[in-house]
Design an enzyme around this catalytic site. Structure first.
Site, PDB file in Angstrom:
ATOM      1  N   CYS A  79      -1.871   8.772   2.954  1.00  0.00           N
ATOM      2  CA  CYS A  79      -2.659   8.484   1.992  1.00  0.00           C
ATOM      3  C   CYS A  79      -3.786   8.214   1.292  1.00  0.00           C
ATOM      4  CB  CYS A  79      -1.339   6.836   1.861  1.00  0.00           C
ATOM      5  SG  CYS A  79      -0.209   6.710   1.884  1.00  0.00           S
ATOM      6  N   GLU A  82       0.848  -0.989   0.115  1.00  0.00           N
ATOM      7  CA  GLU A  82       0.376  -0.345   0.048  1.00  0.00           C
ATOM      8  C   GLU A  82       0.816   1.314   0.182  1.00  0.00           C
ATOM      9  OE1 GLU A  82      -1.350   3.036   1.119  1.00  0.00           O
ATOM     10  OE2 GLU A  82      -1.895   2.586   3.184  1.00  0.00           O
TER      11      GLU A  82
END
Length: 461
Positions: free
Chosen positions: A268, A234
């Protein structure tokens, strides 16, 4: 590489740790392998009992660990306590659902009879020790969303946390031990990033998961590929936040502010690129800029603070470079954009408009409270702008038109599409991205199966 707690609110180094040497790393790898042999045979009920106990302990520790996280990386303490509560919730969710999510799957007898089987099934078995390379921005949550499903699946964990959150990393190891997990089930490796390659190459480490930067992801994926080991990545994100004419503008602007500055903008999945239909652009921009200006920036230990400092001096400098590049290239600074005086690594909530493809901030992730505004003529242009990114983690869409919703869900290149709301991770929903935002999924049933040996079991007639 320094492993230390440095308070980003004032730059003061509070605690420094020696990196583990080769002998200690070897001891912990041996322990992980030995523990896995027995832990893998424990029942789901026993694993759930311990994970529920970890959740209870975390709830009890919420105030203390919240202050530790804030001291180490600067998030407002209110958000730090909420992060701890979210982790406890995820632990309980996996404790309750893991056995169901990993239950044997049996195809219909008619589907397998031509294989000569009297019975066939699919069983999910644990892989072994899993290395987790985790970032500082959500120092509890990023780890728990790996550890809870991994432990419930029967794996054991090795945590290489970011070097600026060592106290949080050590707390996690202690938390699982206090909950009843044996020492080798979850271990923190206090090592620098340079040690990751050798650890990942060790045959006892069966897989790896990384949340972090694209360069770090490339390095881990390259080594894992060479060693033929499973990985989940990720990486970065530059999520679009699309506003169409039918949207509730007051609500969209209010959520947009939170979506951009959550965790001091260092997330993020924070919305970063705000793409607004030309018919409502001016009205949205006015509301959005006013909301960003009204945010209270200050000491993250104060209950009323909404935006604290960035986690590091380097992080602030990187953000400044993006803003300065955009300004030199013709972007308008609607608010913020100037480093404040005083100690700490603070940066004000900032909104940039007039963004062009040549600007670095269009191509790169702005990891801090800096938003970019785009004007779109119609839905097609909104989709083009949204997809004009190397990232594809998540996305936000504001519209009351169901036909537009269908188009966005079909056409946006992202791992998630959140309609009339803000992207957030939840234990019951898969989380992950496409393109350079990584691959694989965390959370939900998809996440717990990532580090399982999906085993076909065939019985002859």
């Amino acid at each position: 590489m320094s492993i230390a707690t440095v308070n980003p609110a004032n730059g003061e180094t509070l605690k420094t740790y020696e990196a583990m040497g080769e002998e200690e790393i070897e001891r912990r790898l041996q322990l992980a392998e030995a523990t896995f042999r027995t832990y893998r045979t424990t029942s789901f009920s026993e694993r759930a009992r311990m994970l529920n106990r970890a959740a209870d302990l975390l709830d009890e520790d919420r105030q203390e660990i919240g202050r530790v996280m804030t001291t180490e990386m600067g998030k407002p303490v209110v958000q730090a306590r909420a992060e701890a509560a979210k982790c406890a919730k995820a632990m309980r969710w996996y404790a309750e659902h893991a056995e169901e999510l990993l239950a044997d799957e049996e195809p219909a007898e008619s589907d397998v009879k031509d294989s000569g089987a009297s019975r066939a099934l699919v069983r999910y078995r644990p892989l072994g020790p899993v290395l987790a390379v985790m970032p500082w921005n959500f120092p509890l949550w990023q780890v728990v969303r790996f550890a809870a499903p991994a432990l419930m699946a029967g794996n054991v964990g090795l945590l290489k946390h970011a070097s600026n959150v060592p106290q949080t990393a050590l707390y996690l190891e202690d938390l699982f031990h206090r909950a009843g997990f044996t020492e080798g089930c979850f271990q923190t490796l206090l090592v620098g990033s340079g040690a990751v390659d050798d650890i990942l190459r060790d045959e006892r480490v069966r897989a790896a998961t990384l949340t972090g930067s694209e360069p770090a992801g490339r390095a881990v994926a390259s080594t894992a590929g060479e060693m033929v080991k499973k990985t989940v990545l990720e990486l970065g994100g530059s999520d679009p936040f699309v506003v169409m004419p039918s949207a509730d503008l007051d609500r969209a602007a209010e959520v947009a502010v939170t979506a951009r500055v959550q965790n001091n903008g260092q997330s993020c999945i924070a919305a970063k690129r705000f793409i607004v239909h030309t018919d409502v652009y001016d009205a949205f921009a006015e509301r959005f800029v006013a909301g960003m200006k009204a945010l209270k920036v200050g000491d993250p230990m104060h209950e009323e603070t909404e935006v604290g400092p960035l986690s590091s001096e380097r992080g602030r400098a990187d953000l400044e470079e993006l803003v300065d590049d955009a300004r030199r290239s013709g972007a308008s600074v609607l608010c913020g954009g100037e480093r404040p005086d005083g100690p700490g690594w603070y940066y004000p909530p900032t909104v940039l408009a007039g963004i062009t493809r040549e600007m670095r901030v269009h191509r790169e992730e702005a990891f801090g409270p800096v938003a970019t505004l785009y004007r779109a003529a119609d839905l097609d242009e909104a989709v083009l702008i949204a997809n004009d990114s190397s990232f594809g983690l998540s996305s936000n869409v504001w519209t009351r038109d169901e036909n537009e919703v269908d188009r966005f869900v079909r056409d946006l290149e992202a791992g998630g599409v959140y309609v009339n709301g803000m992207t957030a991770s939840h234990p019951a929903l898969p989380f992950g991205g496409v393109k350079r935002s990584g691959y694989g999924r965390e959370l939900s049933g998809h996440g717990i199966r990532e580090f399982c040996n999906i085993t076909t079991v065939w019985h002859g007639a």
